[in-house]
Design an enzyme around this catalytic site. Structure first.
Site, PDB file in Angstrom:
ATOM      1  CD  GLU A   1       2.092   6.341  15.379  1.00  0.00           C
ATOM      2  OE1 GLU A   1       0.924   6.423  14.922  1.00  0.00           O
ATOM      3  OE2 GLU A   1       3.045   5.878  14.720  1.00  0.00           O
TER       4      GLU A   1
ATOM      5  CG  PHE B   1      10.615   9.317   4.167  1.00  0.00           C
ATOM      6  CD1 PHE B   1       9.398   9.352   3.501  1.00  0.00           C
ATOM      7  CD2 PHE B   1      10.867   8.271   5.047  1.00  0.00           C
ATOM      8  CE1 PHE B   1       8.452   8.365   3.704  1.00  0.00           C
ATOM      9  CE2 PHE B   1       9.928   7.272   5.242  1.00  0.00           C
ATOM     10  CZ  PHE B   1       8.711   7.324   4.569  1.00  0.00           C
ATOM     11  CD  GLN B   2       8.102   7.854   8.209  1.00  0.00           C
ATOM     12  OE1 GLN B   2       9.013   7.440   8.912  1.00  0.00           O
ATOM     13  NE2 GLN B   2       6.978   7.178   8.024  1.00  0.00           N
TER      14      GLN B   2
ATOM     15  CE  LYS C   1      17.699   5.633  11.737  1.00  0.00           C
ATOM     16  NZ  LYS C   1      17.181   5.075  10.486  1.00  0.00           N
TER      17      LYS C   1
ATOM     18  CG  MET D   1     -23.337  16.995  23.424  1.00  0.00           C
ATOM     19  SD  MET D   1     -24.646  17.070  24.680  1.00  0.00           S
ATOM     20  CE  MET D   1     -23.767  16.474  26.125  1.00  0.00           C
TER      21      MET D   1
END
Lengths: 583, 184
Positions: free
Chosen positions: A55, A117-118, A167, A482
């Site tokens: 993502e 969940f999630q 959802k 760097m």
């Protein structure tokens, strides 16, 4: 082909129809449980969905797309980890004022707050670095939220907007109602500059003897390059362009003094320091530009034009603040200045001679390694020369980014993309992918470090599978370069955890080959040009070139963090010879 | 550093308080008090925020607050031009034998005893922060068992209303935004 209002459908279809109505042609994303209902209508949509591999890649790709097209980029992810993986690109877009719309699925509304969940409170998580965000639990609210999201992302100071949709709101029945207008009581970007401020600014400029145009990324966002050119040539004052503004004013122009800041040119840094008037256009007095703020341009008055009123006076007092769209502001300033100059034309010739002397005395340069290894700066310079200045160059973050800002002379806006504000390592490959999608007929080079490349190179698979033939130049100094440079300068060469050993592992050409790209490598200075030309000849596949460069090259000039710009060093322990300057 | 009172009209929508509080936190602005509640318009809530900042920082606070999309209007409310009031509930250790004495103190502040038993009394008072502080000093001699205070709320004097000058949302067409002159 638009969908009539009043059509019955579910929330997911309403979402996709809304994105179509908003003019979206491409989006980057990955499906998952909570967003899954939306992927069914996406299957039938006119919108091109590019299935990324992470993502974060979707978010930076949307940014790359937005930076080259000027239109909001769109990314889409599921709840929980899908959404949290968008956090870095959203923060990145906020810092660099990139218009972005992120769509995330959320757990069903009845489960919100139960540690389902999630589940992640992505609206709460992203509040600090979105311009606005939404949590939608009613499908009837989807079209309005999408319309507002694009309006907010694209107007005023652009920025990211997140729309989180439960959802069940995607699954439930609704009727599609695309609003013909948006109406936000608390959002009124101020576009037209105040005429009094414009005339005050013009009067101040006409009295100034050492004016400098301090140009920031806002000029590119406002598509105001032509107007800037007219204004700069009207006054004939030096122009400096910040890291975010490279390309807004041609690097080849005689008035261009380069980039100011920590790794800016002596001429740009000193022009600001010695100026009596900073004509600040869409810049924000970032610490990387000002150095120690209390010692920055201490004798200068400040005209500060920005579309975001909160930028004015944030870090530096503005004698003349101008709030407005920069295109409108510069357009108004041109006749006002012409009129002011007709009454009083200051003689800038001494000032120009002084800054030009600095420009010619302290050009950017680099040493060729004596051990026969490749100079990283040479590779980048040749990329610009061989690929040409119509190409788009997309850097990661670190030494290679600074060299890419120094050794490619950007002539046009939207040809230079980088993560300026957040400094996001891993930006380059996915942002280059998005840039190539937004400008498919343009050569897009990702100029990446070996450290950055190992953070997000998985998107090369996406590029290979979706006919997005970007070119990647890995500036491989087998180090977090760097950080290593700072260890050299400030930590007595104690190289704690900066050696990546990436000339040994991974084998970048093999990795590229495994991901469906052409993998090339280059070890010898005399092969650099021919390998760039070979990469240029491959246009049906992504190409990755492993440029194995000298490890100890450093970025110069440098103003050490927290010190005054007066302390600029052109090389290690070497300051400019101020005694020979008439400043 | 000086104290300023801001009246902030916000959309009455979920998460607004978190947005405002988060802004103050991440920009390191110090809130002395924050009170929020409904207004005459059910779609609008009003926050009264008391902050302690440098004068030049006040402008920054207001401009940053104004960037929040749900924030509709912000006004600084000057003490001399407004009614400013806090609510105090304080429980003191005072037996019934002291009731007359407590009542005398409470009356002098225009406060009242709202609950009592044989061990304690609870006093309710409203007023500006100075009055509330003075009342607390006066009843402190009885021994304070517990107290709770609201944030300050403030309303400008006179007939004008903040909402008169603010609640005009323009309607803007939902055309596809931002046409870039790509590589112009």
């Amino acid at each position: 082909m638009s969908t009539p209002n009043g059509t019955a459908m579910n929330g997911a279809t309403s979402l996709v129809k809304s994105l179509e109505a908003a003019g979206v042609d491409v989006m980057f994303g990955i499906p998952g449980g909570a967003i899954l209902p939306a992927y069914d209508p996406i299957f039938d949509s006119t919108i091109r969905h590019i299935l990324v591999r992470h993502e974060q890649g979707a978010g930076h790709a949307a940014t790359g797309y937005a930076q080259v097209t000027g239109r909001a980029g769109v990314c889409i992810a599921t709840s929980g980890p899908g959404a949290t993986n968008l956090v870095t690109p959203l923060a990145d877009a906020a810092m660099d004022s990139v218009p972005l719309v992120a769509i995330t699925g959320q757990v069903p509304s009845a489960a919100i707050g139960t540690d389902a969940f999630q589940e992640a409170d992505i609206r709460g998580i992203t509040m600090p670095f979105t311009k606005h965000n939404y949590l939608i639990t009613n499908p009837d609210d989807i079209p309005r939220a999408i319309a507002e999201a694009f309006h907010i992302a694209n107007t005023g100071r652009p920025g990211p907007v997140l729309v989180d949709i439960a959802k069940d709101a995607l699954q439930r029945a609704t009727t599609f109602n695309w609003p013909s207008t948006v109406s936000l009581a608390g959002y009124h970007p101020h576009l037209e500059p105040d005429s009094q401020s414009i005339s005050d600014a013009a009067a101040l400029i006409a009295q100034s003897h050492r004016p400098v145009f301090y140009v920031g990324g806002g000029v590119i966002k406002a598509n105001a390059s032509r107007e800037l050119m007219q204004l700069a040539e009207l006054l004939g004052a030096p122009v400096v362009t910040t890291l975010m503004a490279l390309g807004s004013f041609p690097a080849s122009h005689p008035l261009h003094m380069g980039m100011p800041g920590m790794h800016g040119t002596v001429s740009a840094v000193t022009a600001l320091q010695k100026s009596d008037l900073l004509i600040t256009l869409g810049a924000r007095f970032d610490d990387r530009v000002t150095g120690k703020l209390s010692s920055f341009a201490v004798n200068a008055k400040v005209i500060h034009a920005d579309i975001d009123p909160a930028e004015i006076g944030k870090n530096r007092f503005a004698d003349v603040p101008i709030v407005g769209d920069l295109k409108a502001t510069i357009t108004a300033l041109i006749p006002a200045l012409r009129s002011a100059l007709s009454k009083n034309q200051p003689d800038l010739s001494t000032w120009l001679r002084q800054v030009n002397h600095l420009k010619s005395t302290y050009p950017l340069g680099f040493d060729i390694p004596t051990d026969g290894t490749i100079s990283p700066q040479y590779v980048i310079q040749q990329l610009g020369k061989i690929s040409g200045l119509d190409s788009i160059f997309v850097a990661g973050v670190g030494q290679h980014q600074m060299w890419a800002s120094q050794f490619i002379p950007y002539e046009k806006p939207r040809t230079w993309l980088n993560s300026g504000g957040l400094g996001t390592m891993g930006y380059s490959v996915p942002a280059a992918m998005g840039a190539k999608v937004g400008a498919p007929d343009t050569t897009v080079w990702s100029i990446d470090g070996d450290g950055c490349f190992q953070m997000t190179n998985q998107e090369l698979v996406t590029c290979a599978l979706n006919n997005i033939p970007i070119k990647v130049a890995i500036i491989n100094n087998e180090s977090l370069g760097m950080v290593r440079q700072w260890q050299t300068l400030f930590y007595e060469g104690r190289y704690s955890n900066t050696s990546l050993e990436s000339k040994r592992i991974p084998d970048f050409p093999k990795l590229a080959d495994a991901m469906g790209c052409v993998g090339l490598s280059c070890d010898r200075p005399e092969d650099v040009d021919s390998i760039i030309e070979k990469a240029m000849s491959i246009n049906d596949q992504p190409v990755v070139v492993d440029f194995r460069v000298h490890r100890d090259a450093m970025v110069w000039p440098m103003v050490a963090a927290g010190t005054s710009n007066d302390e600029i060093m052109i090389a290690r322990e070497m300051a400019p010879d101020w005694d020979s300057q008439e400043l | 550093m000086s104290t300023h009172t801001l009246a902030v009209l916000v959309e009455n929508s979920p998460g607004v308080l978190a947005r405002v509080a988060g802004l103050f936190s991440r920009r390191a602005y110090n809130i002395d008090s924050l009170a929020v509640g409904p207004t005459e318009n059910p779609n609008i809530s009003r926050m009264t925020i008391v902050i302690n900042v440098e004068n030049h920082a006040l402008e920054q606070v207001i401009r940053q607050l104004d960037k929040l999309i749900n924030v509709i209007h912000i006004a600084e409310v000057k003490p001399l031009e407004s009614i400013q009031s806090e609510l105090l509930l304080v429980k003191i250790s005072a037996t019934n034998s002291l009731k007359a004495e407590v009542e005398r103190v409470v009356d002098s502040f225009g406060a009242k005893i709202v609950d009592w038993d044989d061990q304690s009394m609870t006093i309710e008072a409203t007023g500006d922060p100075e009055k509330i502080a003075n009342l607390l000093t006066a009843v402190g001699t009885f021994g304070i068992r517990e107290l709770v205070q609201s944030g300050l709320v403030a309303l400008e004097r006179g007939s004008s209303a903040l909402s008169d000058r603010t609640l005009s949302a323009q309607s803007i067409p939902t055309a596809d935004g931002g046409q870039a002159d790509y590589q112009n």
